[in-house]
Design a protein around this motif. Structure first.
Motif, PDB file in Angstrom:
ATOM      1  N   ASN A 259      41.152   8.814  -8.525  1.00 46.83           N
ATOM      2  CA  ASN A 259      42.527   9.271  -8.293  1.00 46.83           C
ATOM      3  C   ASN A 259      42.778   9.725  -6.864  1.00 46.83           C
ATOM      4  O   ASN A 259      43.843  10.265  -6.550  1.00 46.83           O
ATOM      5  CB  ASN A 259      42.877  10.400  -9.268  1.00 46.83           C
ATOM      6  N   GLY A 260      41.792   9.533  -5.987  1.00 48.81           N
ATOM      7  CA  GLY A 260      41.955   9.880  -4.573  1.00 48.81           C
ATOM      8  C   GLY A 260      41.412  11.246  -4.193  1.00 48.81           C
ATOM      9  O   GLY A 260      41.373  11.583  -3.002  1.00 48.81           O
ATOM     10  N   THR A 261      40.997  12.044  -5.162  1.00 45.20           N
ATOM     11  CA  THR A 261      40.455  13.372  -4.860  1.00 45.20           C
ATOM     12  C   THR A 261      39.151  13.243  -4.077  1.00 45.20           C
ATOM     13  O   THR A 261      38.281  12.451  -4.423  1.00 45.20           O
ATOM     14  CB  THR A 261      40.197  14.155  -6.156  1.00 45.20           C
ATOM     15  N   ARG A 262      39.037  14.042  -3.042  1.00 46.68           N
ATOM     16  CA  ARG A 262      37.826  14.055  -2.217  1.00 46.68           C
ATOM     17  C   ARG A 262      37.187  15.436  -2.335  1.00 46.68           C
ATOM     18  O   ARG A 262      37.851  16.456  -2.127  1.00 46.68           O
ATOM     19  CB  ARG A 262      38.148  13.738  -0.749  1.00 46.68           C
ATOM     20  N   ILE A 263      35.908  15.446  -2.637  1.00 40.15           N
ATOM     21  CA  ILE A 263      35.163  16.693  -2.820  1.00 40.15           C
ATOM     22  C   ILE A 263      33.990  16.672  -1.854  1.00 40.15           C
ATOM     23  O   ILE A 263      33.152  15.761  -1.902  1.00 40.15           O
ATOM     24  CB  ILE A 263      34.662  16.830  -4.268  1.00 40.15           C
ATOM     25  N   THR A 264      33.919  17.669  -0.979  1.00 44.96           N
ATOM     26  CA  THR A 264      32.837  17.728  -0.001  1.00 44.96           C
ATOM     27  C   THR A 264      32.004  18.985  -0.216  1.00 44.96           C
ATOM     28  O   THR A 264      32.517  20.028  -0.639  1.00 44.96           O
ATOM     29  CB  THR A 264      33.367  17.733   1.442  1.00 44.96           C
ATOM     30  N   VAL A 265      30.727  18.865   0.084  1.00 46.11           N
ATOM     31  CA  VAL A 265      29.834  20.019  -0.020  1.00 46.11           C
ATOM     32  C   VAL A 265      30.243  21.090   0.983  1.00 46.11           C
ATOM     33  O   VAL A 265      30.239  22.285   0.670  1.00 46.11           O
ATOM     34  CB  VAL A 265      28.373  19.587   0.202  1.00 46.11           C
ATOM     35  N   LEU A 266      30.644  20.685   2.176  1.00 41.30           N
ATOM     36  CA  LEU A 266      31.016  21.639   3.223  1.00 41.30           C
ATOM     37  C   LEU A 266      32.226  22.485   2.824  1.00 41.30           C
ATOM     38  O   LEU A 266      32.207  23.712   2.968  1.00 41.30           O
ATOM     39  CB  LEU A 266      31.306  20.895   4.516  1.00 41.30           C
ATOM     40  N   ASP A 267      33.277  21.842   2.313  1.00 42.63           N
ATOM     41  CA  ASP A 267      34.522  22.559   2.030  1.00 42.63           C
ATOM     42  C   ASP A 267      34.564  23.211   0.659  1.00 42.63           C
ATOM     43  O   ASP A 267      35.257  24.211   0.469  1.00 42.63           O
ATOM     44  CB  ASP A 267      35.713  21.603   2.161  1.00 42.63           C
ATOM     45  N   ASP A 268      33.834  22.649  -0.306  1.00 46.00           N
ATOM     46  CA  ASP A 268      34.022  23.090  -1.689  1.00 46.00           C
ATOM     47  C   ASP A 268      32.866  23.883  -2.268  1.00 46.00           C
ATOM     48  O   ASP A 268      32.972  24.353  -3.406  1.00 46.00           O
ATOM     49  CB  ASP A 268      34.316  21.859  -2.563  1.00 46.00           C
ATOM     50  N   TRP A 269      31.778  24.022  -1.530  1.00 42.18           N
ATOM     51  CA  TRP A 269      30.718  24.909  -2.008  1.00 42.18           C
ATOM     52  C   TRP A 269      31.255  26.341  -1.977  1.00 42.18           C
ATOM     53  O   TRP A 269      31.910  26.741  -1.020  1.00 42.18           O
ATOM     54  CB  TRP A 269      29.486  24.795  -1.123  1.00 42.18           C
ATOM     55  N   PRO A 270      31.006  27.147  -3.028  1.00 46.01           N
ATOM     56  CA  PRO A 270      31.546  28.515  -3.063  1.00 46.01           C
ATOM     57  C   PRO A 270      31.148  29.299  -1.820  1.00 46.01           C
ATOM     58  O   PRO A 270      29.978  29.348  -1.447  1.00 46.01           O
ATOM     59  CB  PRO A 270      30.920  29.115  -4.325  1.00 46.01           C
ATOM     60  N   LYS A 271      32.146  29.888  -1.193  1.00 45.08           N
ATOM     61  CA  LYS A 271      31.909  30.646   0.028  1.00 45.08           C
ATOM     62  C   LYS A 271      31.364  32.030  -0.292  1.00 45.08           C
ATOM     63  O   LYS A 271      31.743  32.654  -1.273  1.00 45.08           O
ATOM     64  CB  LYS A 271      33.206  30.781   0.837  1.00 45.08           C
ATOM     65  N   VAL A 272      30.482  32.515   0.549  1.00 44.85           N
ATOM     66  CA  VAL A 272      29.890  33.843   0.377  1.00 44.85           C
ATOM     67  C   VAL A 272      30.836  34.880   0.953  1.00 44.85           C
ATOM     68  O   VAL A 272      31.303  34.755   2.078  1.00 44.85           O
ATOM     69  CB  VAL A 272      28.518  33.931   1.077  1.00 44.85           C
ATOM     70  N   VAL A 273      31.140  35.894   0.156  1.00 43.92           N
ATOM     71  CA  VAL A 273      32.017  36.981   0.583  1.00 43.92           C
ATOM     72  C   VAL A 273      31.200  38.259   0.610  1.00 43.92           C
ATOM     73  O   VAL A 273      30.680  38.700  -0.413  1.00 43.92           O
ATOM     74  CB  VAL A 273      33.212  37.142  -0.380  1.00 43.92           C
ATOM     75  N   GLU A 274      31.069  38.853   1.783  1.00 41.83           N
ATOM     76  CA  GLU A 274      30.302  40.088   1.922  1.00 41.83           C
ATOM     77  C   GLU A 274      31.233  41.292   1.799  1.00 41.83           C
ATOM     78  O   GLU A 274      32.226  41.395   2.516  1.00 41.83           O
ATOM     79  CB  GLU A 274      29.568  40.125   3.262  1.00 41.83           C
ATOM     80  N   THR A 275      30.912  42.181   0.879  1.00 44.65           N
ATOM     81  CA  THR A 275      31.706  43.389   0.709  1.00 44.65           C
ATOM     82  C   THR A 275      31.330  44.387   1.795  1.00 44.65           C
ATOM     83  O   THR A 275      30.155  44.705   1.969  1.00 44.65           O
ATOM     84  CB  THR A 275      31.429  44.012  -0.669  1.00 44.65           C
TER      85      THR A 275
END
Length: 310
Positions: free
Chosen positions: A188-204
């Motif tokens: 369907n045209g969806t593009r999934i990349t490891v760089l953009d879609d890997w869960p980002k780490v959020v430091e409290t």
């Protein structure tokens, strides 16, 4: 008698020298000769760097090795819905494999095209095909109602050490035993990349430090800053405040590192693929491993007692 006399004279002479030294009357050391040159200290000799994998002596595969590898390859890949081509043996220094294949696509009815085609061992092609058919495609249909039609080949066979170093161990890529994937493209045209879609780490951020001046003032006032207990209301019941003030412990450790919510289907997708790959491949490295893998998954078939997964 003469020997005793000579020994006594020598003993007296030694005693005088010792006495003179004790009184600071020892003769001064001779001055340094300015004409005598100081020899320079030679710099340590560094050993020459080890030759790169492709620069080392090449020992060709024997006919027996090639035939055995081709027979094993045929046994492994027969029946697999793979679009591949058998390549000539590869041997560059200590790199290569006796029976490589060029893998173009995986699947029959719904093909997953590999762009560009990847050079790898037959064992790697077999397990990669299983992973794409049994894990990647079902998960894509589940989350996006659309199959994967293309994956991006970030790296396959290349004669090098790990991370391209000069003294690091030989990479599995150098044995055509590894594959790096960086992107998944759906029908369907969806593009999934490891760089953009890997869960980002959020430091409290850590809690603010206590104000030492405020603490000392409170002590001097005898605890005047502390809230006084409320009196009793009518009927003899004790009043209680409906508002509670939360205070951070001055020396409390920072909150643990958390990841962004995995409600995003793309994040769920790449996370699930990584976890499942750890059960199939000898080594799986992703963005949590190090910065070198922030934009792709490294998959290889290195034989280990236990799989290595990061």
């Amino acid at each position: 008698m003469t020997l005793r006399l000579l020994a006594l004279v020598a003993l007296c002479a030694c005693a005088r020298v010792l006495a003179a030294n004790a009184e600071g009357d020892a003769p001064p050391l001779p001055d340094r000769n300015p004409l005598r040159q100081t020899l320079p200290v030679a710099a340590p000799v560094k050993p020459p760097p080890a030759p790169l994998p492709g620069e080392q002596a090449t020992v060709p595969w024997t006919e027996a090795e090639i035939e055995a590898a081709k027979a094993e390859c045929k046994e492994v890949l027969t029946g697999d819905p793979l679009d591949y081509e058998q390549l000539p043996p590869i041997k560059e220094g200590i790199c290569g494999t006796p029976a490589p294949v060029l893998l173009r696509a995986v699947g029959a009815d719904q093909k997953v095209v590999i762009t560009p085609p990847a050079t790898m061992s037959c064992q790697m092609a077999d397990v990669l095909g299983e992973w794409l058919r049994d894990t990647v495609q079902p998960e894509a249909k589940k989350l996006f109602s659309s199959p994967v039609v293309k994956i991006q080949n970030a790296s396959s066979y290349v004669c090098r050490n790990r991370y391209g170093g000069t003294s690091t161990p030989l990479s599995e890529h150098a044995l055509a035993n590894a594959f790096d994937v960086s992107e998944f493209v759906l029908a369907n045209g969806t593009r999934i990349t490891v760089l953009d879609d890997w869960p980002k780490v959020v430091e409290t951020p850590p809690p603010p430090e206590a104000n030492p001046n405020r603490v000392s003032d409170a002590k001097e006032n005898g605890g005047a800053d502390k809230p006084k207990p409320s009196g009793k209301a009518k009927g003899g019941t004790t009043k209680t405040s409906a508002v509670t003030t939360a205070k951070a412990e001055p020396n409390a450790p920072p909150s643990p590192v958390a990841k962004e919510s995995d409600e995003d289907p793309k994040s769920k997708f790449v996370t699930f693929l990584h976890e499942d790959a750890c059960r199939r491949f000898g080594t799986v490295l992703g963005p949590d491993a190090n910065a070198a893998h922030k934009n792709h998954f490294h998959l290889d078939m290195k034989t280990r007692r236990r799989g290595f997964c990061e």
